[in-house]
Design a protein around this motif. Structure first.
Motif, PDB file in Angstrom:
ATOM      1  N   ASN A 125     -87.587 -49.134  21.120  1.00 23.48           N
ATOM      2  CA  ASN A 125     -88.675 -47.782  20.887  1.00 23.48           C
ATOM      3  C   ASN A 125     -87.524 -46.360  21.282  1.00 23.48           C
ATOM      4  O   ASN A 125     -86.983 -45.633  22.473  1.00 23.48           O
ATOM      5  CB  ASN A 125     -90.129 -48.356  22.005  1.00 23.48           C
ATOM      6  CG  ASN A 125     -90.765 -47.140  22.021  1.00 23.48           C
ATOM      7  OD1 ASN A 125     -91.202 -46.235  21.597  1.00 23.48           O
ATOM      8  ND2 ASN A 125     -91.561 -47.652  23.126  1.00 23.48           N
ATOM      9  N   SER A 126     -88.642 -45.354  20.556  1.00 23.25           N
ATOM     10  CA  SER A 126     -88.567 -44.265  20.608  1.00 23.25           C
ATOM     11  C   SER A 126     -88.965 -43.174  20.910  1.00 23.25           C
ATOM     12  O   SER A 126     -89.226 -42.325  20.543  1.00 23.25           O
ATOM     13  CB  SER A 126     -87.805 -43.146  19.155  1.00 23.25           C
ATOM     14  OG  SER A 126     -88.378 -43.724  18.332  1.00 23.25           O
ATOM     15  N   ASP A 127     -90.043 -43.677  21.723  1.00 17.60           N
ATOM     16  CA  ASP A 127     -91.657 -42.875  22.133  1.00 17.60           C
ATOM     17  C   ASP A 127     -91.106 -41.994  23.614  1.00 17.60           C
ATOM     18  O   ASP A 127     -89.928 -42.500  24.224  1.00 17.60           O
ATOM     19  CB  ASP A 127     -91.982 -44.089  23.385  1.00 17.60           C
ATOM     20  CG  ASP A 127     -92.952 -42.818  23.831  1.00 17.60           C
ATOM     21  OD1 ASP A 127     -94.023 -42.356  23.138  1.00 17.60           O
ATOM     22  OD2 ASP A 127     -93.930 -44.055  25.027  1.00 17.60           O
ATOM     23  N   PRO A 128     -90.600 -40.706  23.010  1.00 21.64           N
ATOM     24  CA  PRO A 128     -90.848 -39.196  23.765  1.00 21.64           C
ATOM     25  C   PRO A 128     -90.496 -40.128  25.248  1.00 21.64           C
ATOM     26  O   PRO A 128     -90.082 -39.605  26.674  1.00 21.64           O
ATOM     27  CB  PRO A 128     -91.496 -38.058  23.930  1.00 21.64           C
ATOM     28  CG  PRO A 128     -91.707 -38.367  21.669  1.00 21.64           C
ATOM     29  CD  PRO A 128     -92.381 -39.667  22.079  1.00 21.64           C
ATOM     30  N   GLU A 129     -92.020 -39.722  25.624  1.00 25.36           N
ATOM     31  CA  GLU A 129     -92.276 -40.360  27.038  1.00 25.36           C
ATOM     32  C   GLU A 129     -90.795 -41.124  27.931  1.00 25.36           C
ATOM     33  O   GLU A 129     -90.237 -40.652  29.216  1.00 25.36           O
ATOM     34  CB  GLU A 129     -93.764 -40.644  26.979  1.00 25.36           C
ATOM     35  CG  GLU A 129     -94.251 -40.128  27.616  1.00 25.36           C
ATOM     36  CD  GLU A 129     -95.524 -40.366  28.143  1.00 25.36           C
ATOM     37  OE1 GLU A 129     -95.986 -41.634  28.835  1.00 25.36           O
ATOM     38  OE2 GLU A 129     -97.162 -39.456  27.111  1.00 25.36           O
ATOM     39  N   ARG A 130     -90.415 -42.606  26.864  1.00 26.37           N
ATOM     40  CA  ARG A 130     -89.696 -43.400  27.538  1.00 26.37           C
ATOM     41  C   ARG A 130     -88.041 -43.072  26.912  1.00 26.37           C
ATOM     42  O   ARG A 130     -87.979 -43.498  28.056  1.00 26.37           O
ATOM     43  CB  ARG A 130     -89.985 -45.095  25.938  1.00 26.37           C
ATOM     44  CG  ARG A 130     -88.555 -46.297  26.955  1.00 26.37           C
ATOM     45  CD  ARG A 130     -89.820 -47.258  26.395  1.00 26.37           C
ATOM     46  NE  ARG A 130     -90.912 -47.435  26.719  1.00 26.37           N
ATOM     47  CZ  ARG A 130     -91.913 -48.543  26.448  1.00 26.37           C
ATOM     48  NH1 ARG A 130     -91.170 -49.277  26.096  1.00 26.37           N
ATOM     49  NH2 ARG A 130     -92.919 -48.476  26.940  1.00 26.37           N
ATOM     50  N   LEU A 131     -88.552 -42.866  26.116  1.00 26.08           N
ATOM     51  CA  LEU A 131     -86.569 -41.730  26.416  1.00 26.08           C
ATOM     52  C   LEU A 131     -86.473 -40.607  27.344  1.00 26.08           C
ATOM     53  O   LEU A 131     -85.083 -40.553  28.361  1.00 26.08           O
ATOM     54  CB  LEU A 131     -86.469 -40.477  25.406  1.00 26.08           C
ATOM     55  CG  LEU A 131     -85.887 -41.256  23.482  1.00 26.08           C
ATOM     56  CD1 LEU A 131     -86.183 -40.831  22.475  1.00 26.08           C
ATOM     57  CD2 LEU A 131     -85.136 -42.751  24.010  1.00 26.08           C
ATOM     58  N   SER A 158     -93.217 -54.689  33.711  1.00 24.86           N
ATOM     59  CA  SER A 158     -94.579 -54.248  33.418  1.00 24.86           C
ATOM     60  C   SER A 158     -95.818 -54.029  34.736  1.00 24.86           C
ATOM     61  O   SER A 158     -95.989 -53.291  33.689  1.00 24.86           O
ATOM     62  CB  SER A 158     -94.728 -54.644  31.967  1.00 24.86           C
ATOM     63  OG  SER A 158     -95.191 -56.029  31.986  1.00 24.86           O
ATOM     64  N   GLU A 174     -87.609 -40.971  30.258  1.00 22.91           N
ATOM     65  CA  GLU A 174     -88.280 -41.876  31.684  1.00 22.91           C
ATOM     66  C   GLU A 174     -86.526 -42.037  31.485  1.00 22.91           C
ATOM     67  O   GLU A 174     -86.022 -42.603  32.976  1.00 22.91           O
ATOM     68  CB  GLU A 174     -88.699 -42.975  31.462  1.00 22.91           C
ATOM     69  CG  GLU A 174     -88.840 -43.799  33.157  1.00 22.91           C
ATOM     70  CD  GLU A 174     -89.831 -44.798  32.472  1.00 22.91           C
ATOM     71  OE1 GLU A 174     -90.993 -44.250  33.993  1.00 22.91           O
ATOM     72  OE2 GLU A 174     -90.300 -45.261  32.367  1.00 22.91           O
ATOM     73  N   HIS A 231     -85.725 -51.177  30.986  1.00 21.72           N
ATOM     74  CA  HIS A 231     -85.096 -49.827  29.912  1.00 21.72           C
ATOM     75  C   HIS A 231     -83.992 -51.402  29.569  1.00 21.72           C
ATOM     76  O   HIS A 231     -84.167 -50.918  28.439  1.00 21.72           O
ATOM     77  CB  HIS A 231     -84.673 -48.779  30.065  1.00 21.72           C
ATOM     78  CG  HIS A 231     -86.192 -47.784  30.431  1.00 21.72           C
ATOM     79  ND1 HIS A 231     -86.904 -47.447  29.534  1.00 21.72           N
ATOM     80  CD2 HIS A 231     -87.080 -47.562  31.595  1.00 21.72           C
ATOM     81  CE1 HIS A 231     -87.948 -46.891  30.174  1.00 21.72           C
ATOM     82  NE2 HIS A 231     -87.504 -46.806  31.248  1.00 21.72           N
TER      83      HIS A 231
END
Length: 170
Positions: free
Chosen positions: A131-137, A91, A139, A116
């Motif tokens: 985590n369902s953060d749109p940016e993370r999804l 990280s 990526e 991830h």
């Protein structure tokens, strides 16, 4: 250091982690009280002797824990500590890894995929939703597509965090 992702039963991990946490907290209390009692009965009553007793109790608890952490029944807890350590290392390099991903750097692709997967596994082991953060999804989706384009497995089974040294923190 090469780290291999392993499968562990989340319920068994949570049960052991709770048991170990309670045992260590109880041990700290007992050692702290014991050392404080011994010090104050020997040298007289003083706040500093009580504090010293608690510190000695903490040291004794830490020493015992250091001896016990290599036991086979600590495997799940030890694995999660190592996973957290490696995820923390990765990280710190997320920005340069993401930049290198745009350059199709295979090492960056593997490290981000590991990140991830590790975060998802950590959430599962701790009984939380991923985590369902749109940016993370987005990526994760991008990583999956890039791995398919390069003919790679969608999962990474092991990673060498020494590879991070090639990336500048940023």
């Amino acid at each position: 250091m090469v780290f291999n992702l392993e499968h562990h039963d989340p319920e068994a991990y949570r049960r052991k982690a709770r048991m170990i946490s309670f045992a260590m907290a109880g041990q700290l209390i007992i050692f702290g009280l014991l050392f404080s009692m011994l010090l104050t009965s020997t040298f007289g009553s003083s706040l500093w002797l009580n504090v010293l007793g608690v510190v000695l109790g903490l040291l004794a608890t830490s020493a015992l824990f250091a001896v016990l952490r290599e036991r086979p029944w600590m495997a799940e807890v030890r694995y999660v500590w190592q996973l957290k350590h490696h995820l923390s290392q990765v990280s710190g390099y997320l920005a340069p890894l993401r930049r290198e991903l745009e350059e199709n750097n295979r090492t960056a692709l593997d490290l981000l995929t590991f990140y991830h997967q590790g975060m998802a596994q950590l959430a599962e082991l701790n009984g939380r939703t991923a985590n369902s953060d749109p940016e993370r999804l987005a990526e994760k989706s991008q990583l999956k597509i890039k791995r398919e384009e390069q003919g790679l497995s969608p999962r990474v089974e092991s990673v060498d965090t020494q590879d991070l040294q090639a990336f500048k923190r940023g």
